[in-house]
Design a protein around this motif. Structure first.
Motif, PDB file in Angstrom:
ATOM      1  N   ASP A 195       2.766  -6.039   4.954  1.00 35.95           N
ATOM      2  CA  ASP A 195       2.102  -6.028   6.264  1.00 35.95           C
ATOM      3  C   ASP A 195       0.597  -6.238   6.136  1.00 35.95           C
ATOM      4  N   LEU A 196       0.040  -5.958   4.950  1.00 34.69           N
ATOM      5  CA  LEU A 196      -1.407  -6.132   4.737  1.00 34.69           C
ATOM      6  C   LEU A 196      -1.769  -7.595   4.480  1.00 34.69           C
ATOM      7  N   LYS A 197      -0.759  -8.431   4.413  1.00 33.66           N
ATOM      8  CA  LYS A 197      -0.927  -9.881   4.247  1.00 33.66           C
ATOM      9  C   LYS A 197      -1.800 -10.215   3.040  1.00 33.66           C
ATOM     10  N   ASP A 198      -2.963 -10.839   3.231  1.00 36.32           N
ATOM     11  CA  ASP A 198      -3.814 -11.282   2.127  1.00 36.32           C
ATOM     12  C   ASP A 198      -4.865 -10.257   1.703  1.00 36.32           C
ATOM     13  N   ILE A 199      -4.782  -9.039   2.211  1.00 36.09           N
ATOM     14  CA  ILE A 199      -5.760  -7.994   1.847  1.00 36.09           C
ATOM     15  C   ILE A 199      -5.421  -7.482   0.452  1.00 36.09           C
ATOM     16  N   LYS A 200      -6.416  -7.499  -0.436  1.00 34.80           N
ATOM     17  CA  LYS A 200      -6.223  -7.042  -1.812  1.00 34.80           C
ATOM     18  C   LYS A 200      -6.032  -5.525  -1.828  1.00 34.80           C
ATOM     19  N   VAL A 201      -4.982  -5.070  -2.534  1.00 34.91           N
ATOM     20  CA  VAL A 201      -4.677  -3.648  -2.665  1.00 34.91           C
ATOM     21  C   VAL A 201      -4.962  -3.227  -4.103  1.00 34.91           C
ATOM     22  N   TYR A 202      -5.805  -2.192  -4.271  1.00 37.86           N
ATOM     23  CA  TYR A 202      -6.176  -1.705  -5.597  1.00 37.86           C
ATOM     24  C   TYR A 202      -5.223  -0.627  -6.101  1.00 37.86           C
ATOM     25  N   SER A 203      -4.708   0.183  -5.194  1.00 34.01           N
ATOM     26  CA  SER A 203      -3.737   1.205  -5.570  1.00 34.01           C
ATOM     27  C   SER A 203      -2.912   1.546  -4.337  1.00 34.01           C
ATOM     28  N   SER A 204      -1.737   2.092  -4.591  1.00 30.24           N
ATOM     29  CA  SER A 204      -0.879   2.509  -3.482  1.00 30.24           C
ATOM     30  C   SER A 204      -0.071   3.720  -3.917  1.00 30.24           C
ATOM     31  N   GLU A 205       0.234   4.572  -2.959  1.00 32.91           N
ATOM     32  CA  GLU A 205       1.034   5.756  -3.247  1.00 32.91           C
ATOM     33  C   GLU A 205       1.620   6.294  -1.951  1.00 32.91           C
ATOM     34  N   ASN A 206       2.683   7.062  -2.088  1.00 34.17           N
ATOM     35  CA  ASN A 206       3.283   7.731  -0.945  1.00 34.17           C
ATOM     36  C   ASN A 206       2.772   9.162  -0.968  1.00 34.17           C
ATOM     37  N   LYS A 207       2.146   9.597   0.128  1.00 35.77           N
ATOM     38  CA  LYS A 207       1.554  10.925   0.196  1.00 35.77           C
ATOM     39  C   LYS A 207       1.924  11.595   1.507  1.00 35.77           C
ATOM     40  N   ASN A 208       1.819  12.910   1.510  1.00 31.55           N
ATOM     41  CA  ASN A 208       1.989  13.675   2.732  1.00 31.55           C
ATOM     42  C   ASN A 208       0.612  13.975   3.277  1.00 31.55           C
TER      43      ASN A 208
ATOM     44  N   GLU B 279     -11.397  -3.366   8.946  1.00 29.86           N
ATOM     45  CA  GLU B 279     -11.175  -3.830  10.327  1.00 29.86           C
ATOM     46  C   GLU B 279      -9.898  -4.642  10.429  1.00 29.86           C
ATOM     47  N   ALA B 280      -9.660  -5.526   9.457  1.00 34.42           N
ATOM     48  CA  ALA B 280      -8.450  -6.356   9.464  1.00 34.42           C
ATOM     49  C   ALA B 280      -7.205  -5.481   9.332  1.00 34.42           C
ATOM     50  N   ALA B 281      -7.259  -4.466   8.471  1.00 36.63           N
ATOM     51  CA  ALA B 281      -6.119  -3.562   8.289  1.00 36.63           C
ATOM     52  C   ALA B 281      -5.851  -2.769   9.570  1.00 36.63           C
ATOM     53  N   LEU B 282      -6.912  -2.332  10.235  1.00 41.44           N
ATOM     54  CA  LEU B 282      -6.746  -1.591  11.487  1.00 41.44           C
ATOM     55  C   LEU B 282      -6.068  -2.467  12.543  1.00 41.44           C
ATOM     56  N   LYS B 283      -6.419  -3.739  12.579  1.00 40.40           N
ATOM     57  CA  LYS B 283      -5.802  -4.663  13.531  1.00 40.40           C
ATOM     58  C   LYS B 283      -4.326  -4.899  13.213  1.00 40.40           C
ATOM     59  N   LEU B 284      -3.954  -4.665  11.957  1.00 42.30           N
ATOM     60  CA  LEU B 284      -2.558  -4.831  11.549  1.00 42.30           C
ATOM     61  C   LEU B 284      -1.745  -3.552  11.750  1.00 42.30           C
ATOM     62  N   GLY B 285      -2.354  -2.538  12.375  1.00 47.06           N
ATOM     63  CA  GLY B 285      -1.627  -1.317  12.687  1.00 47.06           C
ATOM     64  C   GLY B 285      -1.809  -0.176  11.713  1.00 47.06           C
ATOM     65  N   PHE B 286      -2.638  -0.361  10.683  1.00 47.59           N
ATOM     66  CA  PHE B 286      -2.908   0.714   9.733  1.00 47.59           C
ATOM     67  C   PHE B 286      -4.004   1.611  10.295  1.00 47.59           C
ATOM     68  N   LYS B 287      -4.101   2.801   9.743  1.00 50.63           N
ATOM     69  CA  LYS B 287      -5.160   3.743  10.116  1.00 50.63           C
ATOM     70  C   LYS B 287      -5.905   4.143   8.864  1.00 50.63           C
ATOM     71  N   GLU B 288      -7.157   4.568   9.042  1.00 49.49           N
ATOM     72  CA  GLU B 288      -7.925   5.004   7.886  1.00 49.49           C
ATOM     73  C   GLU B 288      -7.422   6.360   7.434  1.00 49.49           C
ATOM     74  N   TRP B 289      -7.196   6.520   6.126  1.00 49.72           N
ATOM     75  CA  TRP B 289      -6.693   7.757   5.526  1.00 49.72           C
ATOM     76  C   TRP B 289      -7.869   8.697   5.283  1.00 49.72           C
ATOM     77  N   THR B 290      -7.841   9.859   5.908  1.00 49.68           N
ATOM     78  CA  THR B 290      -8.924  10.824   5.715  1.00 49.68           C
ATOM     79  C   THR B 290      -8.439  12.083   5.026  1.00 49.68           C
ATOM     80  N   ALA B 291      -7.116  12.261   4.913  1.00 56.70           N
ATOM     81  CA  ALA B 291      -6.561  13.447   4.235  1.00 56.70           C
ATOM     82  C   ALA B 291      -6.666  13.274   2.726  1.00 56.70           C
ATOM     83  N   GLU B 292      -6.659  14.346   2.014  1.00 56.63           N
ATOM     84  CA  GLU B 292      -6.611  14.294   0.547  1.00 56.63           C
ATOM     85  C   GLU B 292      -5.799  15.393   0.071  1.00 56.63           C
TER      86      GLU B 292
END
Length: 124
Positions: free
Chosen positions: A71-84, A111-124
């Motif tokens: 869904d992120l299309k051409d946006i480069k992803v440096y890391s990914s994980e499943n988190k709660n 901005e491009a990711a937000l337009k694709l339906g993602f939200k900024e992750w603020t939890a840690e």
């Protein structure tokens, strides 16, 4: 005496739940200007997420990290994980679990990711 016991038990309970995260007392490193920064964050990177589709009581269909990354299309992803997200939730079958697929991307692509339906992750 009864009030003292209730007060002592309440204080003890608050002490136990005040730090529910394993690393809450850990010091975070400071950058050159002395501003405290989280080790996992970078000035040039930001984390975005979408719920992974899981629902309580085994309901819902989990969307894999790799499938959702498309869904992120051409946006480069440096890391990914499943988190709660760590938020408290009602315990009710069919309610969201709070699990999300989280992706680290360049801040310039936020901005491009937000337009694709993602939200900024603020939890840690």
């Amino acid at each position: 005496m009864k009030n003292f016991v209730v007060l002592a038990l309440t204080a003890g309970l608050l002490t136990l739940v005040a730090c529910s995260h394993a690393n809450c007392g850990a010091q975070k490193p400071a950058n050159k200007s002395g501003v405290v920064m989280d080790k996992s964050s970078s000035i040039d990177h930001v984390k975005v997420y979408k719920a992974d589709g899981t629902l309580q009581c085994g309901q819902g269909k989990k969307i894999s990290i790799s499938d959702m990354q498309k869904d992120l299309k051409d946006i480069k992803v440096y890391s990914s994980e499943n988190k709660n997200d760590g938020m408290m939730r009602i315990q009710l079958c069919g309610s969201p679990t709070g699990n999300a697929n989280v992706y680290e991307i360049d801040r310039k692509d936020l901005e491009a990711a937000l337009k694709l339906g993602f939200k900024e992750w603020t939890a840690e």
